[in-house]
Design a protein around this motif. Structure first.
Motif, PDB file in Angstrom:
ATOM      1  N   PHE A   1      18.526   2.818  -2.814  1.00 51.84           N
ATOM      2  CA  PHE A   1      18.191   1.747  -3.761  1.00 51.84           C
ATOM      3  C   PHE A   1      16.684   1.527  -3.818  1.00 51.84           C
ATOM      4  CE2 PHE A   1      22.691   0.478  -3.218  1.00 51.84           C
ATOM      5  CZ  PHE A   1      23.029   0.342  -4.558  1.00 51.84           C
ATOM      6  N   ALA A   2      16.007   1.658  -2.665  1.00 53.51           N
ATOM      7  CA  ALA A   2      14.551   1.490  -2.644  1.00 53.51           C
ATOM      8  C   ALA A   2      13.876   2.570  -3.486  1.00 53.51           C
ATOM      9  CB  ALA A   2      14.042   1.541  -1.205  1.00 53.51           C
ATOM     10  N   MET A   3      14.348   3.803  -3.373  1.00 55.55           N
ATOM     11  CA  MET A   3      13.783   4.890  -4.187  1.00 55.55           C
ATOM     12  C   MET A   3      14.051   4.650  -5.664  1.00 55.55           C
ATOM     13  SD  MET A   3      14.883   8.080  -1.704  1.00 55.55           S
ATOM     14  CE  MET A   3      14.408   9.327  -2.897  1.00 55.55           C
TER      15      MET A   3
ATOM     16  N   TYR B   1       0.796  -1.222   0.000  1.00 50.71           N
ATOM     17  CA  TYR B   1       0.000   0.000   0.000  1.00 50.71           C
ATOM     18  C   TYR B   1       0.834   1.280   0.000  1.00 50.71           C
ATOM     19  CZ  TYR B   1      -3.882  -3.102   1.182  1.00 50.71           C
ATOM     20  OH  TYR B   1      -4.814  -4.095   1.164  1.00 50.71           O
ATOM     21  N   MET B   2       2.168   1.170   0.206  1.00 51.80           N
ATOM     22  CA  MET B   2       3.002   2.359   0.306  1.00 51.80           C
ATOM     23  C   MET B   2       4.105   2.339  -0.747  1.00 51.80           C
ATOM     24  SD  MET B   2       3.554   2.915   4.396  1.00 51.80           S
ATOM     25  CE  MET B   2       4.451   4.434   4.030  1.00 51.80           C
ATOM     26  N   PRO B   3       4.621   3.507  -1.132  1.00 54.96           N
ATOM     27  CA  PRO B   3       5.794   3.544  -2.003  1.00 54.96           C
ATOM     28  C   PRO B   3       6.990   2.889  -1.313  1.00 54.96           C
ATOM     29  CG  PRO B   3       4.720   5.693  -1.909  1.00 54.96           C
ATOM     30  CD  PRO B   3       4.089   4.858  -0.850  1.00 54.96           C
ATOM     31  N   VAL B   4       7.837   2.217  -2.087  1.00 56.44           N
ATOM     32  CA  VAL B   4       8.950   1.457  -1.515  1.00 56.44           C
ATOM     33  C   VAL B   4       9.931   2.369  -0.795  1.00 56.44           C
ATOM     34  CG1 VAL B   4      10.843  -0.127  -2.031  1.00 56.44           C
ATOM     35  CG2 VAL B   4       8.707  -0.299  -3.311  1.00 56.44           C
ATOM     36  N   GLY B   5      10.252   3.524  -1.373  1.00 57.65           N
ATOM     37  CA  GLY B   5      11.232   4.418  -0.762  1.00 57.65           C
ATOM     38  C   GLY B   5      10.781   4.938   0.587  1.00 57.65           C
ATOM     39  N   GLU B   6       9.544   5.444   0.658  1.00 54.00           N
ATOM     40  CA  GLU B   6       9.030   5.979   1.917  1.00 54.00           C
ATOM     41  C   GLU B   6       8.902   4.873   2.967  1.00 54.00           C
ATOM     42  OE1 GLU B   6       8.265   6.915  -1.018  1.00 54.00           O
ATOM     43  OE2 GLU B   6       7.353   8.901  -1.125  1.00 54.00           O
ATOM     44  N   PHE B   7       8.454   3.684   2.539  1.00 56.28           N
ATOM     45  CA  PHE B   7       8.365   2.556   3.461  1.00 56.28           C
ATOM     46  C   PHE B   7       9.725   2.226   4.057  1.00 56.28           C
ATOM     47  CE2 PHE B   7       9.455  -2.003   3.447  1.00 56.28           C
ATOM     48  CZ  PHE B   7       8.792  -2.394   4.595  1.00 56.28           C
ATOM     49  N   THR B   8      10.742   2.138   3.216  1.00 54.73           N
ATOM     50  CA  THR B   8      12.085   1.802   3.692  1.00 54.73           C
ATOM     51  C   THR B   8      12.600   2.842   4.669  1.00 54.73           C
ATOM     52  OG1 THR B   8      12.535   0.706   1.576  1.00 54.73           O
ATOM     53  CG2 THR B   8      14.429   1.237   2.956  1.00 54.73           C
TER      54      THR B   8
ATOM     55  N   ARG C   1      32.316 -10.405  10.795  1.00 48.92           N
ATOM     56  CA  ARG C   1      33.584  -9.768  10.433  1.00 48.92           C
ATOM     57  C   ARG C   1      33.703  -8.313  10.850  1.00 48.92           C
ATOM     58  NH1 ARG C   1      32.448 -13.878   7.301  1.00 48.92           N
ATOM     59  NH2 ARG C   1      34.075 -15.039   6.192  1.00 48.92           N
ATOM     60  N   ALA C   2      32.601  -7.684  11.226  1.00 45.97           N
ATOM     61  CA  ALA C   2      32.656  -6.266  11.604  1.00 45.97           C
ATOM     62  C   ALA C   2      31.544  -5.969  12.601  1.00 45.97           C
ATOM     63  CB  ALA C   2      32.519  -5.378  10.368  1.00 45.97           C
ATOM     64  N   PRO C   3      31.757  -5.004  13.505  1.00 43.24           N
ATOM     65  CA  PRO C   3      30.716  -4.637  14.477  1.00 43.24           C
ATOM     66  C   PRO C   3      29.563  -3.908  13.822  1.00 43.24           C
ATOM     67  CG  PRO C   3      32.599  -3.177  14.680  1.00 43.24           C
ATOM     68  CD  PRO C   3      33.007  -4.248  13.718  1.00 43.24           C
ATOM     69  N   ALA C   4      28.419  -3.956  14.492  1.00 39.70           N
ATOM     70  CA  ALA C   4      27.211  -3.327  13.951  1.00 39.70           C
ATOM     71  C   ALA C   4      27.407  -1.831  13.731  1.00 39.70           C
ATOM     72  CB  ALA C   4      26.031  -3.578  14.888  1.00 39.70           C
ATOM     73  N   ALA C   5      28.129  -1.177  14.648  1.00 42.07           N
ATOM     74  CA  ALA C   5      28.317   0.266  14.521  1.00 42.07           C
ATOM     75  C   ALA C   5      29.067   0.622  13.242  1.00 42.07           C
ATOM     76  CB  ALA C   5      29.086   0.800  15.731  1.00 42.07           C
ATOM     77  N   THR C   6      29.924  -0.279  12.758  1.00 42.97           N
ATOM     78  CA  THR C   6      30.641  -0.041  11.512  1.00 42.97           C
ATOM     79  C   THR C   6      29.744  -0.250  10.301  1.00 42.97           C
ATOM     80  OG1 THR C   6      32.722  -0.734  12.523  1.00 42.97           O
ATOM     81  CG2 THR C   6      32.617  -0.771  10.106  1.00 42.97           C
ATOM     82  N   LEU C   7      28.863  -1.242  10.382  1.00 39.71           N
ATOM     83  CA  LEU C   7      28.059  -1.630   9.226  1.00 39.71           C
ATOM     84  C   LEU C   7      26.783  -0.816   9.069  1.00 39.71           C
ATOM     85  CD1 LEU C   7      28.382  -5.512   9.563  1.00 39.71           C
ATOM     86  CD2 LEU C   7      29.598  -4.026   7.975  1.00 39.71           C
ATOM     87  N   THR C   8      26.205  -0.363  10.186  1.00 37.79           N
ATOM     88  CA  THR C   8      24.892   0.272  10.135  1.00 37.79           C
ATOM     89  C   THR C   8      24.820   1.468   9.186  1.00 37.79           C
ATOM     90  OG1 THR C   8      24.328  -0.483  12.358  1.00 37.79           O
ATOM     91  CG2 THR C   8      23.098   1.395  11.502  1.00 37.79           C
ATOM     92  N   PRO C   9      25.814   2.386   9.169  1.00 41.01           N
ATOM     93  CA  PRO C   9      25.699   3.520   8.233  1.00 41.01           C
ATOM     94  C   PRO C   9      25.523   3.079   6.784  1.00 41.01           C
ATOM     95  CG  PRO C   9      27.423   3.949   9.833  1.00 41.01           C
ATOM     96  CD  PRO C   9      27.003   2.522  10.031  1.00 41.01           C
ATOM     97  N   PHE C  10      26.150   1.961   6.405  1.00 38.28           N
ATOM     98  CA  PHE C  10      26.015   1.489   5.027  1.00 38.28           C
ATOM     99  C   PHE C  10      24.593   1.015   4.734  1.00 38.28           C
ATOM    100  CE2 PHE C  10      30.506   1.036   5.998  1.00 38.28           C
ATOM    101  CZ  PHE C  10      31.095   1.586   4.877  1.00 38.28           C
ATOM    102  N   LEU C  11      23.886   0.570   5.778  1.00 40.51           N
ATOM    103  CA  LEU C  11      22.533   0.056   5.573  1.00 40.51           C
ATOM    104  C   LEU C  11      21.573   1.142   5.105  1.00 40.51           C
ATOM    105  CD1 LEU C  11      22.294  -2.226   8.717  1.00 40.51           C
ATOM    106  CD2 LEU C  11      22.706  -2.926   6.365  1.00 40.51           C
ATOM    107  N   TYR C  12      21.887   2.380   5.421  1.00 36.82           N
ATOM    108  CA  TYR C  12      20.996   3.464   5.008  1.00 36.82           C
ATOM    109  C   TYR C  12      21.060   3.714   3.501  1.00 36.82           C
ATOM    110  CZ  TYR C  12      19.825   4.427   9.816  1.00 36.82           C
ATOM    111  OH  TYR C  12      19.343   4.301  11.083  1.00 36.82           O
ATOM    112  N   VAL C  13      22.064   3.149   2.842  1.00 35.29           N
ATOM    113  CA  VAL C  13      22.099   3.199   1.383  1.00 35.29           C
ATOM    114  C   VAL C  13      20.892   2.453   0.812  1.00 35.29           C
ATOM    115  CG1 VAL C  13      23.481   2.597  -0.660  1.00 35.29           C
ATOM    116  CG2 VAL C  13      24.604   3.375   1.423  1.00 35.29           C
TER     117      VAL C  13
END
Length: 279
Positions: free
Chosen positions: A227-229, A71-78, A211-223
Protein backbone atom coordinates in the motif's frame (compact mmCIF):
# COMPACT_ATOMS: atom_id res chain seq x y z
CA UNK A 1 -2.34 6.50 4.23
CA UNK A 2 -0.87 7.84 7.49
CA UNK A 3 2.70 7.79 6.15
CA UNK A 4 1.64 9.32 2.83
CA UNK A 5 -0.32 12.10 4.56
CA UNK A 6 2.65 12.73 6.87
CA UNK A 7 4.99 13.05 3.88
CA UNK A 8 2.59 15.45 2.17
CA UNK A 9 2.45 17.86 5.14
CA UNK A 10 6.11 17.46 6.15
CA UNK A 11 7.15 20.06 3.57
CA UNK A 12 4.93 22.75 5.08
CA UNK A 13 4.60 22.04 8.84
CA UNK A 14 7.37 21.78 11.50
CA UNK A 15 7.76 18.24 12.84
CA UNK A 16 7.03 18.97 16.51
CA UNK A 17 4.02 21.09 15.60
CA UNK A 18 2.60 18.23 13.53
CA UNK A 19 3.41 15.69 16.26
CA UNK A 20 1.71 17.86 18.87
CA UNK A 21 -1.57 17.88 16.96
CA UNK A 22 -1.28 14.21 16.05
CA UNK A 23 -0.79 13.14 19.69
CA UNK A 24 -3.34 15.63 21.01
CA UNK A 25 -5.92 14.14 18.66
CA UNK A 26 -5.11 10.62 19.89
CA UNK A 27 -5.01 11.59 23.58
CA UNK A 28 -8.33 13.46 23.52
CA UNK A 29 -10.08 10.80 21.44
CA UNK A 30 -8.85 8.01 23.73
CA UNK A 31 -9.91 9.92 26.83
CA UNK A 32 -13.37 10.75 25.48
CA UNK A 33 -14.05 7.20 24.33
CA UNK A 34 -12.53 5.20 27.19
CA UNK A 35 -12.66 7.32 30.37
CA UNK A 36 -16.48 7.27 30.73
CA UNK A 37 -16.52 3.45 30.72
CA UNK A 38 -13.29 2.76 32.62
CA UNK A 39 -13.38 5.65 35.10
CA UNK A 40 -10.32 6.31 37.23
CA UNK A 41 -9.27 2.68 36.77
CA UNK A 42 -7.94 3.79 33.40
CA UNK A 43 -5.20 5.74 35.19
CA UNK A 44 -4.08 2.86 37.38
CA UNK A 45 -0.56 1.64 36.57
CA UNK A 46 2.11 -0.16 38.55
CA UNK A 47 4.93 1.28 36.43
CA UNK A 48 4.46 5.03 35.85
CA UNK A 49 8.15 5.53 35.00
CA UNK A 50 8.03 2.86 32.31
CA UNK A 51 4.78 4.31 30.97
CA UNK A 52 6.58 7.66 30.64
CA UNK A 53 9.61 6.03 29.00
CA UNK A 54 7.32 4.21 26.57
CA UNK A 55 5.73 7.53 25.61
CA UNK A 56 9.18 9.11 25.09
CA UNK A 57 10.30 6.23 22.88
CA UNK A 58 7.17 6.40 20.76
CA UNK A 59 7.47 10.17 20.34
CA UNK A 60 11.08 9.69 19.22
CA UNK A 61 9.89 7.00 16.80
CA UNK A 62 7.25 9.37 15.42
CA UNK A 63 9.77 12.17 14.91
CA UNK A 64 12.17 9.84 13.10
CA UNK A 65 9.25 8.66 10.96
CA UNK A 66 8.22 12.24 10.15
CA UNK A 67 11.67 13.22 8.92
CA UNK A 68 12.20 9.86 7.20
CA UNK A 69 9.13 10.13 4.98
CA UNK A 70 10.00 13.77 4.29
CA UNK A 71 13.29 12.82 2.66
CA UNK A 72 12.66 9.22 1.51
CA UNK A 73 10.17 7.48 -0.79
CA UNK A 74 7.24 6.06 1.20
CA UNK A 75 7.64 2.49 -0.08
CA UNK A 76 11.35 2.18 0.68
CA UNK A 77 10.86 3.84 4.08
CA UNK A 78 8.10 1.40 5.02
CA UNK A 79 10.21 -1.57 3.96
CA UNK A 80 13.19 -0.42 6.05
CA UNK A 81 10.93 0.06 9.08
CA UNK A 82 9.74 -3.52 8.68
CA UNK A 83 13.16 -4.82 9.73
CA UNK A 84 12.17 -3.89 13.30
CA UNK A 85 11.09 -7.48 14.15
CA UNK A 86 14.52 -8.66 13.01
CA UNK A 87 16.28 -6.11 15.21
CA UNK A 88 14.15 -7.21 18.15
CA UNK A 89 15.27 -10.77 17.53
CA UNK A 90 18.85 -9.55 18.03
CA UNK A 91 17.87 -7.68 21.20
CA UNK A 92 16.07 -10.73 22.53
CA UNK A 93 19.15 -12.86 21.97
CA UNK A 94 21.84 -10.42 23.14
CA UNK A 95 20.16 -8.30 25.79
CA UNK A 96 17.36 -10.51 27.12
CA UNK A 97 19.32 -13.76 26.67
CA UNK A 98 16.45 -15.50 24.90
CA UNK A 99 17.08 -18.54 22.74
CA UNK A 100 16.94 -17.93 18.99
CA UNK A 101 16.87 -20.89 16.62
CA UNK A 102 19.34 -21.19 13.70
CA UNK A 103 16.49 -20.83 11.20
CA UNK A 104 15.42 -17.56 12.79
CA UNK A 105 19.04 -16.30 12.60
CA UNK A 106 18.98 -17.18 8.89
CA UNK A 107 15.79 -15.14 8.44
CA UNK A 108 17.38 -12.21 10.27
CA UNK A 109 20.38 -12.37 7.95
CA UNK A 110 18.09 -12.52 4.92
CA UNK A 111 16.13 -9.49 6.07
CA UNK A 112 19.27 -7.45 6.64
CA UNK A 113 20.55 -8.53 3.23
CA UNK A 114 17.35 -7.14 1.74
CA UNK A 115 17.97 -3.89 3.59
CA UNK A 116 21.46 -3.64 2.11
CA UNK A 117 20.01 -4.15 -1.37
CA UNK A 118 17.64 -1.19 -0.83
CA UNK A 119 20.29 1.13 0.64
CA UNK A 120 23.11 0.12 -1.71
CA UNK A 121 25.43 2.93 -2.91
CA UNK A 122 23.90 4.56 -5.95
CA UNK A 123 20.39 3.39 -5.05
CA UNK A 124 17.35 5.64 -4.72
CA UNK A 125 17.44 5.50 -0.91
CA UNK A 126 21.20 5.87 -0.42
CA UNK A 127 22.43 8.91 1.52
CA UNK A 128 22.61 10.49 4.96
CA UNK A 129 18.85 10.21 5.27
CA UNK A 130 19.33 6.48 5.95
CA UNK A 131 20.24 7.46 9.51
CA UNK A 132 16.64 8.55 10.07
CA UNK A 133 14.87 5.19 9.51
CA UNK A 134 17.73 3.43 11.32
CA UNK A 135 17.11 5.72 14.30
CA UNK A 136 13.41 4.91 14.00
CA UNK A 137 14.08 1.18 13.97
CA UNK A 138 16.30 1.48 17.06
CA UNK A 139 13.85 3.56 19.12
CA UNK A 140 10.90 1.45 18.00
CA UNK A 141 12.71 -1.81 18.82
CA UNK A 142 13.25 -0.67 22.41
CA UNK A 143 9.66 0.58 22.51
CA UNK A 144 8.45 -2.87 21.47
CA UNK A 145 10.64 -4.66 24.01
CA UNK A 146 9.30 -2.42 26.78
CA UNK A 147 5.74 -2.90 25.52
CA UNK A 148 6.11 -6.68 25.55
CA UNK A 149 7.13 -6.52 29.21
CA UNK A 150 4.49 -4.03 30.33
CA UNK A 151 1.62 -5.82 28.59
CA UNK A 152 2.08 -8.75 30.98
CA UNK A 153 0.85 -6.65 33.91
CA UNK A 154 -0.65 -3.50 32.38
CA UNK A 155 -3.96 -2.87 30.63
CA UNK A 156 -3.25 -2.18 26.91
CA UNK A 157 -5.87 0.58 26.87
CA UNK A 158 -4.15 2.26 29.84
CA UNK A 159 -0.85 2.02 27.97
CA UNK A 160 -2.47 3.60 24.91
CA UNK A 161 -3.88 6.39 27.10
CA UNK A 162 -0.54 7.25 28.69
CA UNK A 163 1.31 7.05 25.38
CA UNK A 164 -0.97 9.66 23.84
CA UNK A 165 -0.75 12.10 26.74
CA UNK A 166 3.02 11.75 27.26
CA UNK A 167 3.58 12.52 23.57
CA UNK A 168 1.18 15.47 23.76
CA UNK A 169 2.77 17.00 26.86
CA UNK A 170 6.33 16.62 25.60
CA UNK A 171 5.47 18.12 22.22
CA UNK A 172 3.61 20.95 24.01
CA UNK A 173 6.81 21.96 25.80
CA UNK A 174 8.50 22.59 22.45
CA UNK A 175 5.43 24.08 20.75
CA UNK A 176 6.15 27.77 21.56
CA UNK A 177 9.56 27.45 19.89
CA UNK A 178 8.37 25.77 16.70
CA UNK A 179 4.92 27.24 16.13
CA UNK A 180 4.53 28.53 12.58
CA UNK A 181 1.46 30.16 11.03
CA UNK A 182 0.18 27.82 8.32
CA UNK A 183 -0.13 29.06 4.77
CA UNK A 184 -3.68 27.77 4.30
CA UNK A 185 -6.57 26.31 6.26
CA UNK A 186 -6.32 23.16 4.17
CA UNK A 187 -3.12 22.27 6.04
CA UNK A 188 -5.13 22.16 9.27
CA UNK A 189 -7.41 19.70 7.53
CA UNK A 190 -4.45 17.53 6.53
CA UNK A 191 -3.12 17.66 10.11
CA UNK A 192 -6.51 16.62 11.45
CA UNK A 193 -6.58 13.77 8.92
CA UNK A 194 -3.15 12.63 10.12
CA UNK A 195 -4.40 12.62 13.72
CA UNK A 196 -7.55 10.74 12.72
CA UNK A 197 -5.65 8.09 10.74
CA UNK A 198 -3.16 7.53 13.56
CA UNK A 199 -5.88 7.29 16.22
CA UNK A 200 -8.17 4.98 14.25
CA UNK A 201 -5.20 2.83 13.23
CA UNK A 202 -4.07 2.39 16.83
CA UNK A 203 -7.58 1.53 18.01
CA UNK A 204 -7.90 -1.08 15.25
CA UNK A 205 -4.57 -2.58 16.31
CA UNK A 206 -5.75 -2.83 19.91
CA UNK A 207 -8.94 -4.57 18.78
CA UNK A 208 -6.93 -6.92 16.55
CA UNK A 209 -4.48 -7.93 19.28
CA UNK A 210 -7.34 -8.52 21.70
CA UNK A 211 -8.64 -11.15 19.29
CA UNK A 212 -5.59 -12.81 17.72
CA UNK A 213 -1.91 -13.43 18.61
CA UNK A 214 0.83 -11.32 17.09
CA UNK A 215 2.24 -14.28 15.17
CA UNK A 216 -1.08 -14.59 13.32
CA UNK A 217 -1.40 -10.89 12.53
CA UNK A 218 2.19 -9.93 11.69
CA UNK A 219 2.30 -11.46 8.16
CA UNK A 220 -0.67 -9.29 7.19
CA UNK A 221 1.22 -6.18 8.32
CA UNK A 222 3.70 -6.62 5.50
CA UNK A 223 0.88 -5.79 3.08
CA UNK A 224 1.51 -2.25 4.35
CA UNK A 225 4.59 -2.11 2.11
CA UNK A 226 2.45 -2.74 -0.97
CA UNK A 227 0.00 0.00 0.00
CA UNK A 228 2.90 2.36 0.74
CA UNK A 229 4.34 1.77 -2.74
CA UNK A 230 0.89 2.29 -4.28
CA UNK A 231 0.32 5.56 -2.40
CA UNK A 232 3.84 6.73 -3.25
CA UNK A 233 3.10 6.14 -6.92
CA UNK A 234 -0.36 7.76 -6.88
CA UNK A 235 0.55 10.84 -4.83
CA UNK A 236 4.26 11.41 -5.52
CA UNK A 237 4.73 9.52 -8.82
CA UNK A 238 7.56 7.45 -7.33
CA UNK A 239 8.18 3.88 -8.42
CA UNK A 240 10.97 1.84 -6.74
CA UNK A 241 13.64 0.52 -9.09
CA UNK A 242 14.04 -3.22 -9.62
CA UNK A 243 16.79 -3.58 -7.01
CA UNK A 244 14.70 -1.81 -4.39
CA UNK A 245 11.76 -4.09 -5.21
CA UNK A 246 14.09 -7.09 -4.80
CA UNK A 247 15.24 -5.86 -1.39
CA UNK A 248 11.67 -5.15 -0.32
CA UNK A 249 10.64 -8.68 -1.36
CA UNK A 250 13.50 -10.17 0.70
CA UNK A 251 12.40 -8.23 3.81
CA UNK A 252 8.76 -9.27 3.32
CA UNK A 253 9.59 -12.95 2.87
CA UNK A 254 11.98 -13.11 5.83
CA UNK A 255 9.74 -11.06 8.13
CA UNK A 256 6.57 -12.95 7.31
CA UNK A 257 8.41 -16.29 7.57
CA UNK A 258 9.69 -15.26 11.00
CA UNK A 259 6.14 -14.54 12.15
CA UNK A 260 4.96 -17.84 10.68
CA UNK A 261 7.80 -19.64 12.48
CA UNK A 262 6.77 -18.03 15.77
CA UNK A 263 3.25 -19.32 15.29
CA UNK A 264 4.48 -22.77 14.31
CA UNK A 265 6.70 -22.97 17.39
CA UNK A 266 3.78 -21.92 19.57
CA UNK A 267 5.68 -19.19 21.42
CA UNK A 268 3.94 -17.21 24.11
CA UNK A 269 3.97 -13.45 23.56
CA UNK A 270 7.53 -12.23 23.92
CA UNK A 271 9.80 -9.53 22.50
CA UNK A 272 10.16 -11.44 19.23
CA UNK A 273 6.39 -11.72 18.96
CA UNK A 274 5.96 -7.98 18.72
CA UNK A 275 3.36 -5.42 17.89
CA UNK A 276 3.59 -3.47 14.65
CA UNK A 277 5.25 -0.16 14.15
CA UNK A 278 3.39 2.80 15.61
CA UNK A 279 4.21 6.14 14.11
Amino acid sequence: MLDTTTKYISFSVPALMAMWLRYLFQAVATTVVVLPTRGLALLRTAHPRFQFLRGVLLLATSLFAFYSVKYMPVGEFTALVMITPLVITLLAARVLRERVSPLRWLLVAGGFAGTLVIVRPGGQAFGWTLLLPLGLVTSNAWFQVLTSRLVRTEDPVTMHFYTGWVGTLLASLALPFVWTPLASWSLWGWLALMGLLGTVGHFLLILAYMRAPAATLTPFLYVQIGFAMLCGWLVFSHVPDQWSVTGIAMIVVCGAAGAWLTRLEGHAPDPINIRPVES
